[in-house]
Design a protein around this motif. Structure first.
Motif, PDB file in Angstrom:
ATOM      1  N   GLN A   1      10.073 -20.820  21.326  1.00  0.00           N
ATOM      2  CA  GLN A   1       8.986 -21.423  20.749  1.00  0.00           C
ATOM      3  C   GLN A   1       7.783 -20.620  21.416  1.00  0.00           C
ATOM      4  O   GLN A   1       6.748 -20.528  20.458  1.00  0.00           O
ATOM      5  N   LEU A   2       7.515 -20.411  22.493  1.00  0.00           N
ATOM      6  CA  LEU A   2       6.459 -19.272  22.942  1.00  0.00           C
ATOM      7  C   LEU A   2       6.350 -18.165  22.173  1.00  0.00           C
ATOM      8  O   LEU A   2       5.217 -17.964  21.808  1.00  0.00           O
ATOM      9  N   ILE A   3       7.196 -17.552  21.776  1.00  0.00           N
ATOM     10  CA  ILE A   3       7.158 -16.355  21.031  1.00  0.00           C
ATOM     11  C   ILE A   3       6.594 -16.599  19.672  1.00  0.00           C
ATOM     12  O   ILE A   3       5.650 -16.002  19.175  1.00  0.00           O
ATOM     13  N   VAL A   4       7.212 -17.918  19.001  1.00  0.00           N
ATOM     14  CA  VAL A   4       6.673 -18.183  17.778  1.00  0.00           C
ATOM     15  C   VAL A   4       5.004 -18.478  17.786  1.00  0.00           C
ATOM     16  O   VAL A   4       4.190 -18.138  17.068  1.00  0.00           O
ATOM     17  N   GLN A   5       4.902 -19.265  18.994  1.00  0.00           N
ATOM     18  CA  GLN A   5       3.428 -19.682  18.965  1.00  0.00           C
ATOM     19  C   GLN A   5       2.317 -18.330  19.300  1.00  0.00           C
ATOM     20  O   GLN A   5       1.234 -18.365  18.803  1.00  0.00           O
ATOM     21  N   GLY A   6       2.784 -17.632  19.906  1.00  0.00           N
ATOM     22  CA  GLY A   6       1.932 -16.224  20.320  1.00  0.00           C
ATOM     23  C   GLY A   6       1.716 -15.382  18.938  1.00  0.00           C
ATOM     24  O   GLY A   6       0.989 -14.857  18.879  1.00  0.00           O
ATOM     25  N   VAL A   7       3.086 -15.279  18.154  1.00  0.00           N
ATOM     26  CA  VAL A   7       2.818 -14.695  17.067  1.00  0.00           C
ATOM     27  C   VAL A   7       1.758 -15.349  16.153  1.00  0.00           C
ATOM     28  O   VAL A   7       0.951 -14.737  15.255  1.00  0.00           O
ATOM     29  N   LEU A   8       1.818 -16.812  16.121  1.00  0.00           N
ATOM     30  CA  LEU A   8       0.943 -17.467  15.301  1.00  0.00           C
ATOM     31  C   LEU A   8      -0.620 -17.284  15.887  1.00  0.00           C
ATOM     32  O   LEU A   8      -1.403 -16.968  14.866  1.00  0.00           O
ATOM     33  N   ILE A   9      -0.734 -17.336  16.908  1.00  0.00           N
ATOM     34  CA  ILE A   9      -2.173 -17.068  17.392  1.00  0.00           C
ATOM     35  C   ILE A   9      -2.446 -15.623  17.022  1.00  0.00           C
ATOM     36  O   ILE A   9      -3.637 -15.322  16.786  1.00  0.00           O
TER      37      ILE A   9
ATOM     38  N   GLY B   1     -19.094 -18.773  25.413  1.00  0.00           N
ATOM     39  CA  GLY B   1     -18.560 -18.726  26.700  1.00  0.00           C
ATOM     40  C   GLY B   1     -17.257 -19.191  26.926  1.00  0.00           C
ATOM     41  O   GLY B   1     -16.461 -18.981  25.629  1.00  0.00           O
ATOM     42  N   ILE B   2     -16.643 -19.278  28.004  1.00  0.00           N
ATOM     43  CA  ILE B   2     -15.014 -19.783  27.947  1.00  0.00           C
ATOM     44  C   ILE B   2     -15.289 -20.632  29.306  1.00  0.00           C
ATOM     45  O   ILE B   2     -15.664 -20.332  30.329  1.00  0.00           O
ATOM     46  N   ASP B   3     -14.145 -21.458  29.268  1.00  0.00           N
ATOM     47  CA  ASP B   3     -14.043 -22.348  30.685  1.00  0.00           C
ATOM     48  C   ASP B   3     -12.507 -22.534  31.017  1.00  0.00           C
ATOM     49  O   ASP B   3     -11.680 -23.238  30.472  1.00  0.00           O
ATOM     50  N   LEU B   4     -12.309 -21.407  31.828  1.00  0.00           N
ATOM     51  CA  LEU B   4     -10.875 -21.300  32.422  1.00  0.00           C
ATOM     52  C   LEU B   4     -10.204 -22.569  33.269  1.00  0.00           C
ATOM     53  O   LEU B   4      -9.284 -22.797  33.472  1.00  0.00           O
ATOM     54  N   SER B   5     -11.518 -23.237  33.726  1.00  0.00           N
ATOM     55  CA  SER B   5     -11.108 -24.369  34.749  1.00  0.00           C
ATOM     56  C   SER B   5     -10.854 -25.561  34.236  1.00  0.00           C
ATOM     57  O   SER B   5     -10.525 -26.573  34.803  1.00  0.00           O
ATOM     58  N   ILE B   6     -10.799 -25.841  32.930  1.00  0.00           N
ATOM     59  CA  ILE B   6     -10.579 -27.292  32.224  1.00  0.00           C
ATOM     60  C   ILE B   6      -9.408 -27.722  32.532  1.00  0.00           C
ATOM     61  O   ILE B   6      -9.094 -29.126  32.912  1.00  0.00           O
ATOM     62  N   SER B   7      -8.346 -27.033  32.357  1.00  0.00           N
ATOM     63  CA  SER B   7      -6.812 -27.576  32.846  1.00  0.00           C
ATOM     64  C   SER B   7      -6.602 -27.991  34.016  1.00  0.00           C
ATOM     65  O   SER B   7      -6.318 -28.837  34.387  1.00  0.00           O
ATOM     66  N   THR B   8      -7.408 -27.221  35.122  1.00  0.00           N
ATOM     67  CA  THR B   8      -6.856 -27.735  36.431  1.00  0.00           C
ATOM     68  C   THR B   8      -8.047 -29.064  36.835  1.00  0.00           C
ATOM     69  O   THR B   8      -7.934 -29.847  37.767  1.00  0.00           O
ATOM     70  N   VAL B   9      -9.337 -28.806  36.091  1.00  0.00           N
ATOM     71  CA  VAL B   9     -10.195 -30.170  36.050  1.00  0.00           C
ATOM     72  C   VAL B   9      -9.486 -31.363  35.693  1.00  0.00           C
ATOM     73  O   VAL B   9      -9.818 -32.468  36.216  1.00  0.00           O
ATOM     74  N   ILE B  10      -8.638 -31.140  34.699  1.00  0.00           N
ATOM     75  CA  ILE B  10      -7.854 -32.224  34.375  1.00  0.00           C
ATOM     76  C   ILE B  10      -6.996 -32.665  35.561  1.00  0.00           C
ATOM     77  O   ILE B  10      -6.913 -33.961  35.583  1.00  0.00           O
TER      78      ILE B  10
ATOM     79  N   THR C   1       0.006 -26.252  32.462  1.00  0.00           N
ATOM     80  CA  THR C   1       0.299 -25.584  31.182  1.00  0.00           C
ATOM     81  C   THR C   1      -0.802 -25.690  29.912  1.00  0.00           C
ATOM     82  O   THR C   1       0.022 -25.223  28.818  1.00  0.00           O
ATOM     83  N   LEU C   2      -1.513 -26.306  30.257  1.00  0.00           N
ATOM     84  CA  LEU C   2      -2.405 -26.650  29.067  1.00  0.00           C
ATOM     85  C   LEU C   2      -3.555 -25.879  28.797  1.00  0.00           C
ATOM     86  O   LEU C   2      -4.118 -25.560  27.705  1.00  0.00           O
ATOM     87  N   LEU C   3      -3.886 -24.783  29.557  1.00  0.00           N
ATOM     88  CA  LEU C   3      -5.059 -23.952  29.308  1.00  0.00           C
ATOM     89  C   LEU C   3      -4.706 -23.136  28.136  1.00  0.00           C
ATOM     90  O   LEU C   3      -5.733 -23.114  27.303  1.00  0.00           O
ATOM     91  N   LEU C   4      -3.892 -22.528  27.951  1.00  0.00           N
ATOM     92  CA  LEU C   4      -3.588 -21.528  26.766  1.00  0.00           C
ATOM     93  C   LEU C   4      -3.356 -22.558  25.722  1.00  0.00           C
ATOM     94  O   LEU C   4      -3.583 -21.931  24.516  1.00  0.00           O
ATOM     95  N   ILE C   5      -2.609 -23.468  25.814  1.00  0.00           N
ATOM     96  CA  ILE C   5      -2.858 -24.531  24.545  1.00  0.00           C
ATOM     97  C   ILE C   5      -3.937 -24.721  24.097  1.00  0.00           C
ATOM     98  O   ILE C   5      -4.366 -24.827  22.958  1.00  0.00           O
ATOM     99  N   VAL C   6      -4.976 -25.225  24.919  1.00  0.00           N
ATOM    100  CA  VAL C   6      -6.054 -25.727  24.481  1.00  0.00           C
ATOM    101  C   VAL C   6      -6.892 -24.655  23.898  1.00  0.00           C
ATOM    102  O   VAL C   6      -7.420 -24.570  22.700  1.00  0.00           O
TER     103      VAL C   6
END
Length: 299
Positions: free
Chosen positions: A290-298, A63-72, A240-245
């Protein structure tokens, strides 16, 4: 010795990358290996680690939980309001946990028992939780945090921030639950093959409901911890946490299709992104680069 190393590399494939990044940043910046930087990195990533552990359980069932960031965010705001009104840290913690568990239970019932799609369901609860956070806070930080909570945010034990100690305790309990309990084995089986899980008598809807409940509960705790980190309850703290998580869980090696992964892998995924962000900041790389670097890494 070689066999043990090979086994660890198979279980935790990001270890070499973490070591490589640490060495590179240590050579590029004299501040990377300082105690002050370590303290800052640990404190800044406690909320991410708690939320990522919750997301790990959800991923393991496919599954996936897209709500976790706003639940925080919603949990932080409600806890902040309760603490401002009562002065009680304990009641604030209870409010945060109750808020997170409520959203998690709603997700779990809709997905597990009613068969709704996790992506759409948690997107809807994501929007609801965000609305709750901003309506209750009127879009501004909730002030009136008790001094004891503020002190907790600054407290260190052997150089480790208290908020990270909370996160590590959650990691330990979660790893035991996943690896040493019947529930944890059922989580892995449901993620590997729901049909096989049903065949052996596992109540799949109940199991799915439980993982979303856990994810929401941990989101509530993460929201509470964010208050200690920031000093106030911020309604957009999770925006800003959802994609980081998600990125941390995926980079750690947990499969989004379920059945493969571990809490330990997620810890390493969080560590990888934390080291990357810290190192890039220290060598002066702009945020959007930094976002570009993180995206390439993922990728």
């Amino acid at each position: 010795m070689l066999t043990i190393l090979q086994r660890n590399l198979r279980a935790y494939p990001v270890l070499p990358l973490i070591a490589l990044l640490a060495v590179c940043f240590a050579l590029l910046s004299p501040y990377f290996l300082t105690a002050g930087n370590a303290e800052a990195v640990l404190g800044a990533n406690a909320v991410v680690l708690i939320a990522a552990v919750g997301m790990t359980f959800v991923f393991l069932t496919g599954g996936i939980d897209l709500s976790i960031s706003t639940v925080i965010s919603a949990s932080a705001v409600i806890a902040g309001l309760v603490m401002a009104a009562t002065g009680s840290i304990a009641l604030g913690l209870a409010a945060a946990i109750a808020t997170g568990a409520t959203f998690g239970a709603v997700n779990g019932v809709l997905i597990g028992y009613l068969g709704l799609t996790p992506f759409i369901t948690t997107m809807a609860t994501q929007l609801i939780a965000r609305g709750v956070a901003f309506v209750l806070s009127q879009g501004i930080a909730v002030k009136g945090t008790p001094y004891g909570m503020l002190d907790f945010g600054f407290w260190l034990w052997m150089g480790v921030p208290a908020v990270m100690l909370v996160a590590l305790a959650i990691v330990a309990v979660s790893a035991l639950a996943l690896g040493q309990t019947t529930w944890g084995r059922h989580v892995m089986l449901v993620g590997s093959s729901p049909a096989a899980a049903r065949h052996v008598g596992i109540d799949v809807p109940r199991l799915e409901c439980s993982v979303y409940l856990v994810s929401g509960l941990l989101g509530g705790i993460a929201g509470f911890v964010s208050i200690a980190n920031l000093g106030n309850a911020i309604p957009g703290v999770g925006d800003t946490l959802l994609l980081i998580v998600i990125g941390a869980v995926v980079l750690g090696g947990t499969s989004m299709t379920g059945g493969e992964g571990s809490v330990g892998r997620t810890v390493l995924g969080v560590a990888l992104l934390a080291i990357l962000t810290s190192g890039l900041n220290l060598i002066g790389i702009p945020f959007y680069d930094q976002l570009i670097v993180q995206g390439v890494l993922i990728f």
